[in-house]
Structure formats: C-alpha cells, structure tokens
Motif scaffolding. Sequence first.
Motif, PDB file in Angstrom:
ATOM      1  N   GLN A   2       0.834  -1.194   0.000  1.00  0.00           N
ATOM      2  CA  GLN A   2       0.000   0.000   0.000  1.00  0.00           C
ATOM      3  C   GLN A   2       0.878   1.258   0.000  1.00  0.00           C
ATOM      4  OE1 GLN A   2      -3.198   0.413  -0.207  1.00  0.00           O
ATOM      5  NE2 GLN A   2      -3.864  -1.707  -0.039  1.00  0.00           N
ATOM      6  N   PRO A   3       0.520   2.260  -0.802  1.00  0.00           N
ATOM      7  CA  PRO A   3       1.248   3.539  -0.701  1.00  0.00           C
ATOM      8  C   PRO A   3       0.966   4.164   0.660  1.00  0.00           C
ATOM      9  CG  PRO A   3      -0.609   3.718  -2.214  1.00  0.00           C
ATOM     10  CD  PRO A   3      -0.537   2.285  -1.782  1.00  0.00           C
ATOM     11  N   HIS A   4       1.903   4.928   1.131  1.00  0.00           N
ATOM     12  CA  HIS A   4       1.716   5.594   2.415  1.00  0.00           C
ATOM     13  C   HIS A   4       2.216   7.030   2.329  1.00  0.00           C
ATOM     14  CE1 HIS A   4       5.840   4.099   2.563  1.00  0.00           C
ATOM     15  NE2 HIS A   4       6.089   5.085   3.395  1.00  0.00           N
ATOM     16  N   ALA A   5       1.743   7.807   3.233  1.00  0.00           N
ATOM     17  CA  ALA A   5       2.153   9.211   3.303  1.00  0.00           C
ATOM     18  C   ALA A   5       2.844   9.445   4.630  1.00  0.00           C
ATOM     19  CB  ALA A   5       0.931  10.119   3.181  1.00  0.00           C
ATOM     20  N   LEU A   6       3.748  10.385   4.623  1.00  0.00           N
ATOM     21  CA  LEU A   6       4.493  10.732   5.827  1.00  0.00           C
ATOM     22  C   LEU A   6       4.372  12.232   6.035  1.00  0.00           C
ATOM     23  CD1 LEU A   6       6.541   9.939   8.062  1.00  0.00           C
ATOM     24  CD2 LEU A   6       8.334  10.372   6.381  1.00  0.00           C
ATOM     25  N   LEU A   7       3.856  12.627   7.179  1.00  0.00           N
ATOM     26  CA  LEU A   7       3.752  14.046   7.499  1.00  0.00           C
ATOM     27  C   LEU A   7       5.056  14.475   8.171  1.00  0.00           C
ATOM     28  CD1 LEU A   7       2.017  16.629   7.697  1.00  0.00           C
ATOM     29  CD2 LEU A   7       1.308  15.832   9.954  1.00  0.00           C
ATOM     30  N   ILE A   8       5.780  15.382   7.503  1.00  0.00           N
ATOM     31  CA  ILE A   8       7.043  15.856   8.082  1.00  0.00           C
ATOM     32  C   ILE A   8       6.985  17.333   8.462  1.00  0.00           C
ATOM     33  CG2 ILE A   8       8.411  14.111   6.899  1.00  0.00           C
ATOM     34  CD1 ILE A   8       9.347  16.394   5.020  1.00  0.00           C
ATOM     35  N   GLY A   9       5.902  18.011   8.098  1.00  0.00           N
ATOM     36  CA  GLY A   9       5.783  19.416   8.445  1.00  0.00           C
ATOM     37  C   GLY A   9       4.408  19.950   8.131  1.00  0.00           C
ATOM     38  N   TYR A  10       4.156  21.152   8.601  1.00  0.00           N
ATOM     39  CA  TYR A  10       2.881  21.807   8.336  1.00  0.00           C
ATOM     40  C   TYR A  10       3.053  23.314   8.460  1.00  0.00           C
ATOM     41  CZ  TYR A  10       2.395  22.820  13.296  1.00  0.00           C
ATOM     42  OH  TYR A  10       2.599  23.308  14.565  1.00  0.00           O
ATOM     43  N   ASP A  28       9.361  18.385  11.243  1.00  0.00           N
ATOM     44  CA  ASP A  28       9.802  17.351  12.181  1.00  0.00           C
ATOM     45  C   ASP A  28      11.322  17.458  12.342  1.00  0.00           C
ATOM     46  OD1 ASP A  28      10.943  14.749  12.962  1.00  0.00           O
ATOM     47  OD2 ASP A  28       8.911  13.979  12.748  1.00  0.00           O
ATOM     48  N   PRO A  29      11.836  17.473  13.568  1.00  0.00           N
ATOM     49  CA  PRO A  29      13.281  17.610  13.791  1.00  0.00           C
ATOM     50  C   PRO A  29      14.134  16.615  13.003  1.00  0.00           C
ATOM     51  CG  PRO A  29      12.127  17.796  15.881  1.00  0.00           C
ATOM     52  CD  PRO A  29      11.092  17.401  14.844  1.00  0.00           C
ATOM     53  N   THR A  30      13.604  15.431  12.726  1.00  0.00           N
ATOM     54  CA  THR A  30      14.337  14.431  11.941  1.00  0.00           C
ATOM     55  C   THR A  30      14.639  14.929  10.534  1.00  0.00           C
ATOM     56  OG1 THR A  30      13.180  12.698  13.175  1.00  0.00           O
ATOM     57  CG2 THR A  30      14.283  12.018  11.155  1.00  0.00           C
ATOM     58  N   GLY A  35      16.238  21.211   3.761  1.00  0.00           N
ATOM     59  CA  GLY A  35      15.563  22.038   2.765  1.00  0.00           C
ATOM     60  C   GLY A  35      14.048  21.961   2.802  1.00  0.00           C
ATOM     61  N   TRP A  36      13.492  21.148   3.676  1.00  0.00           N
ATOM     62  CA  TRP A  36      12.037  21.007   3.734  1.00  0.00           C
ATOM     63  C   TRP A  36      11.360  22.278   4.231  1.00  0.00           C
ATOM     64  CZ3 TRP A  36      10.123  17.523   0.822  1.00  0.00           C
ATOM     65  CH2 TRP A  36      10.802  16.333   0.605  1.00  0.00           C
ATOM     66  N   GLY A  37      12.010  23.044   5.084  1.00  0.00           N
ATOM     67  CA  GLY A  37      11.438  24.311   5.541  1.00  0.00           C
ATOM     68  C   GLY A  37      11.232  25.264   4.374  1.00  0.00           C
ATOM     69  N   SER A  38      12.210  25.335   3.474  1.00  0.00           N
ATOM     70  CA  SER A  38      12.080  26.180   2.283  1.00  0.00           C
ATOM     71  C   SER A  38      10.951  25.701   1.378  1.00  0.00           C
ATOM     72  CB  SER A  38      13.389  26.198   1.487  1.00  0.00           C
ATOM     73  OG  SER A  38      14.309  27.080   2.066  1.00  0.00           O
ATOM     74  N   VAL A  39      10.869  24.393   1.195  1.00  0.00           N
ATOM     75  CA  VAL A  39       9.803  23.830   0.353  1.00  0.00           C
ATOM     76  C   VAL A  39       8.438  24.200   0.923  1.00  0.00           C
ATOM     77  CG1 VAL A  39       8.732  21.668  -0.421  1.00  0.00           C
ATOM     78  CG2 VAL A  39      11.219  21.931  -0.525  1.00  0.00           C
ATOM     79  N   LEU A  40       8.276  24.016   2.216  1.00  0.00           N
ATOM     80  CA  LEU A  40       6.999  24.301   2.853  1.00  0.00           C
ATOM     81  C   LEU A  40       6.692  25.803   2.846  1.00  0.00           C
ATOM     82  CD1 LEU A  40       4.606  22.968   4.236  1.00  0.00           C
ATOM     83  CD2 LEU A  40       5.849  23.121   6.391  1.00  0.00           C
TER      84      LEU A  40
END
Length: 106
Positions: A2-10, A28-30, A35-40
């Motif tokens: 099954q595909p799954h999703a992972l929430l790493i930020g909001y 998420d600190p992990t 670069g996820w902060g920039s993406v979000l």
Amino acid sequence: MQPHALLIGYFYARCIAGEGELFNIAIDPTYQGQGWGSVLLEAMIKHLGEAGAECIWLEVRESNAAAQALYQKHGFKLVNRRKHYYACTNGRREDAWVMQKKWGED
C-alpha cells in the motif's frame, strides 16, 4: 504494498482582506536542515498569493536565527519588534521580530 504518506511538516496561515499571516510553520526535527522548511514556506507563499494576499506577516523569536535566515532568504524583511512578547522558561521575556513580505520586493 500500500502507498503511504508521511507528514514531516505543516503550516498554519490565513488570508484576510489581502493580507496573509503565518501563525506557525514546523518541520519534524528528523527532517530539519534538509531544505524542507524552504519547500513548505514556498508552498505557503504560493497558497496565500493564490488566495489574494498582497503581503504576508509573521512573528519570530529574536533568538531564532535559523528561522530568521529562512524567512529573509524568501524575501521577508524585519519591519518592527515587539518588546518582551514571548515568555521564556527562565522567567524572562524575549522580543518578537515582526517580518513582512510584499510581492515584487524580493
């Protein structure tokens, strides 16, 4: 499988009468430092622009240099300070930086 999703930020933001306001953004600190902060943040800016925001406001702790650098990288400018805005765990208070991004001022 099954595909799954992972929430790493909001982010939590709104647009009212042409003004956007960012209330909270978190990664998420992990996953921080990748670069996820920039993406979000880019997604939030795009979303508020599509909602009609002509500018975006936010507040950030004076001691949060990493967040300030991220916001400045994306065109936010320091426009004011709120003295003693945040309570600290040691009983002291910390200033808030009020930052704004206007379209066309990057």
